[in-house]
Write a protein that holds these residues in place. Structure first.
Motif, PDB file in Angstrom:
ATOM      1  N   GLY A  40     -44.708  20.991  -6.175  1.00 48.21           N
ATOM      2  CA  GLY A  40     -44.158  21.877  -5.155  1.00 48.21           C
ATOM      3  C   GLY A  40     -45.051  21.900  -3.926  1.00 48.21           C
ATOM      4  N   LYS A  41     -44.824  22.883  -3.077  1.00 54.67           N
ATOM      5  CA  LYS A  41     -45.593  23.023  -1.839  1.00 54.67           C
ATOM      6  C   LYS A  41     -46.063  24.469  -1.718  1.00 54.67           C
ATOM      7  CE  LYS A  41     -41.834  21.657   0.266  1.00 54.67           C
ATOM      8  NZ  LYS A  41     -40.809  21.285   1.234  1.00 54.67           N
ATOM      9  N   VAL A  42     -47.220  24.650  -1.088  1.00 53.97           N
ATOM     10  CA  VAL A  42     -47.758  25.985  -0.823  1.00 53.97           C
ATOM     11  C   VAL A  42     -48.069  26.084   0.665  1.00 53.97           C
ATOM     12  CG1 VAL A  42     -49.648  27.595  -1.256  1.00 53.97           C
ATOM     13  CG2 VAL A  42     -48.739  26.219  -3.127  1.00 53.97           C
ATOM     14  N   PHE A  43     -47.630  27.182   1.280  1.00 59.19           N
ATOM     15  CA  PHE A  43     -47.914  27.452   2.688  1.00 59.19           C
ATOM     16  C   PHE A  43     -48.636  28.791   2.770  1.00 59.19           C
ATOM     17  CE2 PHE A  43     -43.970  25.026   2.538  1.00 59.19           C
ATOM     18  CZ  PHE A  43     -44.210  24.005   3.449  1.00 59.19           C
ATOM     19  N   ASP A  44     -49.793  28.815   3.406  1.00 58.64           N
ATOM     20  CA  ASP A  44     -50.486  30.066   3.714  1.00 58.64           C
ATOM     21  C   ASP A  44     -50.208  30.375   5.180  1.00 58.64           C
ATOM     22  OD1 ASP A  44     -51.616  30.526   1.182  1.00 58.64           O
ATOM     23  OD2 ASP A  44     -53.251  29.141   1.605  1.00 58.64           O
ATOM     24  N   VAL A  45     -49.627  31.541   5.434  1.00 61.33           N
ATOM     25  CA  VAL A  45     -49.167  31.894   6.777  1.00 61.33           C
ATOM     26  C   VAL A  45     -49.737  33.253   7.168  1.00 61.33           C
ATOM     27  CG1 VAL A  45     -47.125  32.302   8.213  1.00 61.33           C
ATOM     28  CG2 VAL A  45     -47.006  30.651   6.346  1.00 61.33           C
ATOM     29  N   GLU A  46     -50.192  33.371   8.405  1.00 54.95           N
ATOM     30  CA  GLU A  46     -50.618  34.654   8.953  1.00 54.95           C
ATOM     31  C   GLU A  46     -49.617  35.064  10.021  1.00 54.95           C
ATOM     32  OE1 GLU A  46     -54.634  34.421  10.371  1.00 54.95           O
ATOM     33  OE2 GLU A  46     -55.456  34.074   8.372  1.00 54.95           O
ATOM     34  N   VAL A  47     -49.127  36.289   9.911  1.00 54.95           N
ATOM     35  CA  VAL A  47     -48.146  36.822  10.854  1.00 54.95           C
ATOM     36  C   VAL A  47     -48.805  37.984  11.604  1.00 54.95           C
ATOM     37  CG1 VAL A  47     -45.863  37.851  11.103  1.00 54.95           C
ATOM     38  CG2 VAL A  47     -46.265  36.170   9.305  1.00 54.95           C
ATOM     39  N   GLU A  48     -48.745  37.949  12.920  1.00 54.95           N
ATOM     40  CA  GLU A  48     -49.345  39.014  13.713  1.00 54.95           C
ATOM     41  C   GLU A  48     -48.573  40.318  13.540  1.00 54.95           C
ATOM     42  OE1 GLU A  48     -50.078  38.100  17.801  1.00 54.95           O
ATOM     43  OE2 GLU A  48     -51.114  36.240  17.322  1.00 54.95           O
ATOM     44  N   GLY A  49     -49.295  41.427  13.663  1.00 59.46           N
ATOM     45  CA  GLY A  49     -48.681  42.739  13.543  1.00 59.46           C
ATOM     46  C   GLY A  49     -48.988  43.372  12.205  1.00 59.46           C
ATOM     47  N   SER A  50     -48.484  44.587  12.028  1.00 65.72           N
ATOM     48  CA  SER A  50     -48.744  45.308  10.783  1.00 65.72           C
ATOM     49  C   SER A  50     -47.460  45.793  10.112  1.00 65.72           C
ATOM     50  CB  SER A  50     -49.653  46.512  11.065  1.00 65.72           C
ATOM     51  OG  SER A  50     -49.028  47.379  11.993  1.00 65.72           O
ATOM     52  N   ASP A  51     -46.304  45.446  10.676  1.00 66.73           N
ATOM     53  CA  ASP A  51     -45.020  45.862  10.106  1.00 66.73           C
ATOM     54  C   ASP A  51     -44.647  44.921   8.964  1.00 66.73           C
ATOM     55  OD1 ASP A  51     -42.399  46.477   9.478  1.00 66.73           O
ATOM     56  OD2 ASP A  51     -41.748  46.665  11.557  1.00 66.73           O
ATOM     57  N   ARG A  52     -44.878  45.390   7.745  1.00 66.97           N
ATOM     58  CA  ARG A  52     -44.654  44.552   6.561  1.00 66.97           C
ATOM     59  C   ARG A  52     -43.186  44.117   6.431  1.00 66.97           C
ATOM     60  NH1 ARG A  52     -47.518  44.002   1.453  1.00 66.97           N
ATOM     61  NH2 ARG A  52     -46.045  43.429  -0.173  1.00 66.97           N
ATOM     62  N   ALA A  53     -42.266  45.014   6.692  1.00 66.58           N
ATOM     63  CA  ALA A  53     -40.834  44.693   6.554  1.00 66.58           C
ATOM     64  C   ALA A  53     -40.429  43.604   7.545  1.00 66.58           C
ATOM     65  CB  ALA A  53     -39.990  45.937   6.753  1.00 66.58           C
ATOM     66  N   LYS A  54     -40.907  43.703   8.784  1.00 65.37           N
ATOM     67  CA  LYS A  54     -40.588  42.679   9.789  1.00 65.37           C
ATOM     68  C   LYS A  54     -41.218  41.350   9.412  1.00 65.37           C
ATOM     69  CE  LYS A  54     -40.829  41.451  14.697  1.00 65.37           C
ATOM     70  NZ  LYS A  54     -40.744  40.055  14.339  1.00 65.37           N
ATOM     71  N   ALA A  55     -42.469  41.397   8.942  1.00 66.90           N
ATOM     72  CA  ALA A  55     -43.144  40.169   8.527  1.00 66.90           C
ATOM     73  C   ALA A  55     -42.388  39.499   7.382  1.00 66.90           C
ATOM     74  CB  ALA A  55     -44.580  40.469   8.109  1.00 66.90           C
ATOM     75  N   GLU A  56     -41.954  40.293   6.420  1.00 65.72           N
ATOM     76  CA  GLU A  56     -41.211  39.738   5.290  1.00 65.72           C
ATOM     77  C   GLU A  56     -39.898  39.107   5.751  1.00 65.72           C
ATOM     78  OE1 GLU A  56     -40.162  40.930   0.696  1.00 65.72           O
ATOM     79  OE2 GLU A  56     -41.095  42.402   2.006  1.00 65.72           O
ATOM     80  N   ALA A  57     -39.205  39.751   6.665  1.00 59.85           N
ATOM     81  CA  ALA A  57     -37.956  39.205   7.203  1.00 59.85           C
ATOM     82  C   ALA A  57     -38.221  37.910   7.961  1.00 59.85           C
ATOM     83  CB  ALA A  57     -37.277  40.228   8.109  1.00 59.85           C
ATOM     84  N   ASP A  58     -39.307  37.886   8.749  1.00 51.95           N
ATOM     85  CA  ASP A  58     -39.652  36.672   9.494  1.00 51.95           C
ATOM     86  C   ASP A  58     -40.018  35.537   8.552  1.00 51.95           C
ATOM     87  OD1 ASP A  58     -39.187  37.932  11.906  1.00 51.95           O
ATOM     88  OD2 ASP A  58     -41.318  38.236  12.379  1.00 51.95           O
ATOM     89  N   LEU A  59     -40.788  35.838   7.515  1.00 51.10           N
ATOM     90  CA  LEU A  59     -41.179  34.819   6.550  1.00 51.10           C
ATOM     91  C   LEU A  59     -39.964  34.253   5.818  1.00 51.10           C
ATOM     92  CD1 LEU A  59     -44.326  36.652   5.227  1.00 51.10           C
ATOM     93  CD2 LEU A  59     -44.348  34.430   6.380  1.00 51.10           C
ATOM     94  N   LYS A  60     -39.030  35.120   5.466  1.00 50.05           N
ATOM     95  CA  LYS A  60     -37.802  34.651   4.813  1.00 50.05           C
ATOM     96  C   LYS A  60     -37.025  33.732   5.744  1.00 50.05           C
ATOM     97  CE  LYS A  60     -33.635  35.997   2.485  1.00 50.05           C
ATOM     98  NZ  LYS A  60     -32.680  36.982   2.096  1.00 50.05           N
ATOM     99  N   ALA A  61     -36.933  34.100   7.024  1.00 50.43           N
ATOM    100  CA  ALA A  61     -36.236  33.252   7.992  1.00 50.43           C
ATOM    101  C   ALA A  61     -36.935  31.906   8.136  1.00 50.43           C
ATOM    102  CB  ALA A  61     -36.146  33.966   9.342  1.00 50.43           C
TER     103      ALA A  61
END
Length: 80
Positions: A40-61
């Motif tokens: 498989g593949k593994v991606f480590d990603v850092e998303v700016e901000g502190s809004d967990r729900a928005k980050a999760e939505a962005d990561l899913k997209a």
């Protein structure tokens, strides 16, 4: 900053020739009893901000649009 790990794996039933090659190589190297290797593949990603729900939505997209081929792959998002 929100840190996440995305793990992308092939869906069950999808052939995995690379996994089979790894399985064979492990046997050749003397690691007996190893079977059903799937790669498989593994991606480590850092998303700016502190809004967990928005980050999760962005990561899913990100997964749906680029990181995973959802026809043949599953993905899992782990937020630290």
């Amino acid at each position: 900053m929100i840190k996440a790990r995305i793990v992308v794996t092939l869906k069950n039933g999808v052939l995995d020739p690379q996994g089979k090659a790894i399985e064979g190589a492990l046997g050749t190297l003397g690691f007996g009893g190893v079977g059903a290797v799937r790669q498989g593949k593994v991606f480590d990603v850092e998303v700016e901000g502190s809004d967990r729900a928005k980050a999760e939505a962005d990561l899913k997209a990100m997964c749906e649009q680029l990181l995973a081929n959802t026809v043949i792959e599953n993905y899992a998002i782990q937020i630290a």
